[in-house]
Design a protein around this motif. Structure first.
Motif: not given
Length: 112
Positions: A37, A39, A43, A45-46, A48, A61, A80, A84
């Motif tokens: 992950e 971000q 946090g 926007v995360k 993966t 969010d 983000a 990642a």
């Protein structure tokens, strides 16, 4: 040359190369299954990605969504995903780096 003046055992070299190839394939399969992950925005926007860097998921969010400022949201998404991917590259280095060194150098298509 082998110390002591002997010639390398070709069968042994081929077996070692085959084992390294199998180890590399197994590590690549493990990377494809492993998710990491990244971000941004504390946090908000995360992203993966799998260990190969393929985007697998994105969580935003609702607090990050401002219809009057979509540019900031886009920047957070990009940041983000980049974070990642950096984590995926670190994982690649960790898993494949020793194998690449054993093969005498980098592996084409990988960033090391």
């Amino acid at each position: 040359m082998i110390p002591g003046g002997g010639q390398p055992n070709m069968q042994q070299l081929l077996q070692q190369a085959q084992k390294m190839q199998q180890d590399l394939a197994a590590a690549q399969e493990e990377l494809a299954r492993t998710e990491v992950e990244g971000q941004a925005g504390g946090g908000l926007v995360k992203a993966t990605v799998n260990g190969s860097g393929e985007l697998r998921g994105l969580v935003i969010d609702p607090k990050a969504v401002d219809p009057e400022d979509t540019e900031t949201l886009a920047d957070l998404v990009v940041a983000a995903v980049q974070a990642a991917n950096e984590n995926a590259q670190a994982l690649q280095q960790q898993k494949l780096g020793p194998l690449a060194q054993g093969l005498g150098g980098g592996i084409p298509g990988l960033p090391f």
